[in-house]
Design a protein around this motif. Structure first.
Motif, PDB file in Angstrom:
ATOM      1  N   LEU A 230       1.315  -4.130  -2.584  1.00  0.00           N
ATOM      2  CA  LEU A 230       1.600  -4.188  -1.030  1.00  0.00           C
ATOM      3  C   LEU A 230       1.623  -5.583  -0.500  1.00  0.00           C
ATOM      4  N   CYS A 231       0.858  -6.392  -1.114  1.00  0.00           N
ATOM      5  CA  CYS A 231       0.760  -7.800  -0.721  1.00  0.00           C
ATOM      6  C   CYS A 231       1.845  -8.805  -1.092  1.00  0.00           C
ATOM      7  N   GLN A 237       7.244   0.714  -0.335  1.00  0.00           N
ATOM      8  CA  GLN A 237       6.166   1.947  -0.087  1.00  0.00           C
ATOM      9  C   GLN A 237       5.530   2.358  -1.187  1.00  0.00           C
ATOM     10  N   LEU A 238       4.321   2.658  -1.324  1.00  0.00           N
ATOM     11  CA  LEU A 238       3.553   3.167  -2.344  1.00  0.00           C
ATOM     12  C   LEU A 238       3.084   4.702  -2.146  1.00  0.00           C
ATOM     13  N   ILE A 239       3.304   5.503  -3.162  1.00  0.00           N
ATOM     14  CA  ILE A 239       2.657   6.721  -3.177  1.00  0.00           C
ATOM     15  C   ILE A 239       1.551   6.634  -4.379  1.00  0.00           C
ATOM     16  N   VAL A 240       0.349   6.703  -3.926  1.00  0.00           N
ATOM     17  CA  VAL A 240      -0.654   6.296  -5.071  1.00  0.00           C
ATOM     18  C   VAL A 240      -1.563   7.478  -5.177  1.00  0.00           C
ATOM     19  N   HIS A 253      -7.482   5.155   1.294  1.00  0.00           N
ATOM     20  CA  HIS A 253      -7.096   5.338   2.585  1.00  0.00           C
ATOM     21  C   HIS A 253      -7.735   4.218   3.478  1.00  0.00           C
ATOM     22  N   ALA A 254      -8.788   3.435   2.932  1.00  0.00           N
ATOM     23  CA  ALA A 254      -8.831   2.084   3.754  1.00  0.00           C
ATOM     24  C   ALA A 254      -7.672   1.124   3.616  1.00  0.00           C
ATOM     25  N   GLY A 261       1.662   2.770   7.419  1.00  0.00           N
ATOM     26  CA  GLY A 261       3.188   3.401   7.178  1.00  0.00           C
ATOM     27  C   GLY A 261       3.553   3.261   5.754  1.00  0.00           C
ATOM     28  N   ARG A 262       2.877   2.430   4.784  1.00  0.00           N
ATOM     29  CA  ARG A 262       3.242   1.864   3.484  1.00  0.00           C
ATOM     30  C   ARG A 262       2.709   2.403   2.410  1.00  0.00           C
ATOM     31  N   LEU A 263       1.640   3.207   2.683  1.00  0.00           N
ATOM     32  CA  LEU A 263       0.750   3.479   1.462  1.00  0.00           C
ATOM     33  C   LEU A 263       0.560   5.075   1.761  1.00  0.00           C
ATOM     34  N   LYS A 264       0.648   5.860   0.918  1.00  0.00           N
ATOM     35  CA  LYS A 264       0.384   7.323   0.937  1.00  0.00           C
ATOM     36  C   LYS A 264      -0.555   7.857  -0.132  1.00  0.00           C
TER      37      LYS A 264
END
Length: 390
Positions: A230-231, A237-240, A253-254, A261-264
Motif C-alpha cells: 500500500l505504501c 487496491q488489496l484484498i487480504v 482492519h487497523a 477504500g484501498r484494503l479489504k
C-alpha cells in the motif's frame, strides 16, 4: 431407487487435501440418490500418528524446511519394499485400526482418497479382503511423490499430463489413469461479474487489485506485507486474507482504516472465487488447490515462500507454463508487482495462458468416472449372478 454412498478420505496436514475432498462433496451434493461422507483420517488414528502426520509436518515445513526437503526426497527415492517403508506401513496400520471399523460401519460403495496415507492403508486392506469396494486416488499437487502410488487401487486422477506420464512410469496401467485436474468448488465454473462483486466489497472495479494470501520467511506477516504494498503504490487496491487469525485480522482492519477504500480484509471464507473475480493478480504460496483455483479464474500469480518438495514442484510447473512469476524476497516481490502493473500486456498474456490450463470441471469429471466404473462393476456382478442360475 438405489442409494450410492461415497466415502471421501482426506488428511488435515495442510488444507489442500481437505479442500479437494470438500469440492467433491459439493459437486455431488445435488444428487438425491448419492450420500457423500467426508472423513479426516486423523480423527480415526492414534495420537502418535496424528502427531507425526499433522504436528510434525507443520513444524518441519515452517521451522526446519531444509530437513523437510531432505525427508521429502529421501522417501520419494526409497524403494517401496525397503525396510524403512515396511516398518512405517506397519506402524501406520497398527495406529489406525479405528479407521477399518468406521469403514465397516459406513459400508461405502466407493472410496476416494485425497491424501496418500488413506490410500496406503487401504491398499493393504484391499489385498487382505477387509475392504472390497473400489478405492480411487486423487493427487492434489502438480507433482507425484512415490508415496501416492499403491497397488489395488481402482484408478488415479492426475492433475496434468506430466503427472499421468510419471504414473505410467511407476507401473500404473494407462487405462487406470484419468487426467482430470485437481477438484475445486463448483462455483469456479460459474462466470463472475467483476464490477458487481468489486462494488459489493467496497472496491473500485477499474483500479488494479491484488489478492494477498499469506506471507512467509523473508516477507514478514501478511499485514506487514500489505502495508509495504500500500505504501509503495498509491494506485493499487488489496484484498487480504487473514483466515481465522484474529490478531492478524485486527491488524488488517487497523491498516484498512489508515488507507480508506484501498484494503479489504477477509477472514475465513468459502467464497474465494468471488474475491478472485475482482483481482488482476494474486500473491500466494503455490499450494495445489489455490493455484488450481487461480488457473480456473485465469488469475496471474506471483508465488512466494513455497514449502520444499511439493510446492516447489507446483511453482516449477506454473513458471514453465508462463502463468506465474516467483519472488524469493521482498525486493524481488516489489519488482515483480511493479513490472506487471507497468506492463498490462504481460498480465494479459499470463491470463490468456492460465485460462486453458484451468480445469473448473475437475470434480465433475472425477465423479463421472467413479460412477461409470461403479455401474460397469455392478453390471458385471449382475451378469455373473444371473449366469450362475443357469
Amino acid at each position: 431407487m438405489t442409494r450410492t454412498t461415497i466415502l471421501l478420505l482426506s488428511v488435515s496436514a495442510g488444507t489442500g487435501h481437505t479442500r479437494a475432498a470438500e469440492a467433491l462433496r459439493a459437486q455431488a451434493g445435488g444428487a438425491g440418490d448419492v450420500e457423500v461422507i467426508h472423513l479426516d483420517l486423523l480423527n480415526f488414528v492414534s495420537p502418535l500418528l496424528r502427531l507425526v502426520y499433522a504436528d510434525l509436518y507443520c513444524t518441519l515445513t515452517k521451522v526446519m524446511p531444509t530437513v523437510w526437503r531432505a525427508l521429502y526426497h529421501l522417501t520419494d527415492n526409497a524403494q517401496p519394499g525397503g525396510l524403512g517403508h515396511r516398518m512405517r506401513r506397519w506402524a501406520e496400520r497398527a495406529n489406525s485400526r479405528q479407521l477399518l471399523y468406521e469403514i465397516e460401519q459406513l459400508a461405502p460403495d466407493l472410496i476416494v482418497c485425497t491424501h496418500f496415507l488413506p490410500a496406503e492403508l487401504l491398499s493393504h486392506l484391499l489385498a487382505s479382503g477387509a475392504v472390497r469396494c473400489p478405492v480411487w486416488v486423487q493427487v492434489t499437487d502438480f507433482d507425484l511423490h512415490r508415496m501416492w502410488v499403491h497397488e489395488h487401487m481402482a484408478g488415479y486422477f492426475a492433475p496434468n499430463d506430466e503427472v499421468a506420464f510419471r504414473m505410467r512410469g511407476y507401473g500404473i496401467a494407462a487405462d487406470a489413469i484419468h487426467v482430470t485436474g485437481i477438484p475445486i468448488m463448483p462455483a469456479f465454473s460459474i462466470p463472475a461479474q467483476r464490477d458487481k462483486l468489486a462494488r459489493e466489497l467496497g472496491l473500485q472495479p477499474e483500479v488494479s487489485t491484488i489478492i494477498l494470501m499469506g506471507a512467509g520467511n523473508g516477507f514478514g506477516n501478511v499485514a506487514e506485507l500489505a502495508r509495504h504494498i500500500l505504501c509503495t503504490w498509491d494506485h493499487v487496491q488489496l484484498i487480504v486474507l487473514g483466515g481465522r487469525d484474529q490478531q492478524t485480522l485486527a491488524e488488517l482492519h487497523a491498516l484498512a482504516a489508515s488507507h480508506p477504500g484501498r484494503l479489504k480484509p477477509i477472514g475465513y471464507t468459502k467464497e474465494i472465487e468471488r474475491l478472485m473475480a475482482c483481482a488482476d493478480m494474486i500473491v500466494t504460496k503455490p499450494g495445489g488447490l489455490i493455484t488450481s483455483e487461480s488457473l480456473a479464474m485465469g488469475l496471474p500469480m506471483i508465488l512466494i515462500a513455497p514449502i520444499p518438495g511439493q510446492e516447489e514442484h507446483n511453482a516449477n510447473y506454473l513458471l514453465e507454463q508462463g502463468v506465474a512469476l516467483q519472488a524469493s524476497n521482498l525486493a524481488t516481490l516489489t519488482y515483480r508487482i511493479g513490472n506487471l502493473l507497468a506492463h498490462p500486456e504481460k498480465l494479459a498474456g499470463m491470463r490468456n495462458r492460465a485460462l486453458p490450463l484451468g480445469r473448473p470441471g475437475a470434480a465433475g469429471q472425477v465423479l463421472d468416472t467413479v460412477f461409470t466404473h461403479l455401474e460397469k462393476q455392478q453390471c458385471r456382478l449382475h451378469i455373473q449372478s444371473s449366469s450362475s442360475l443357469l
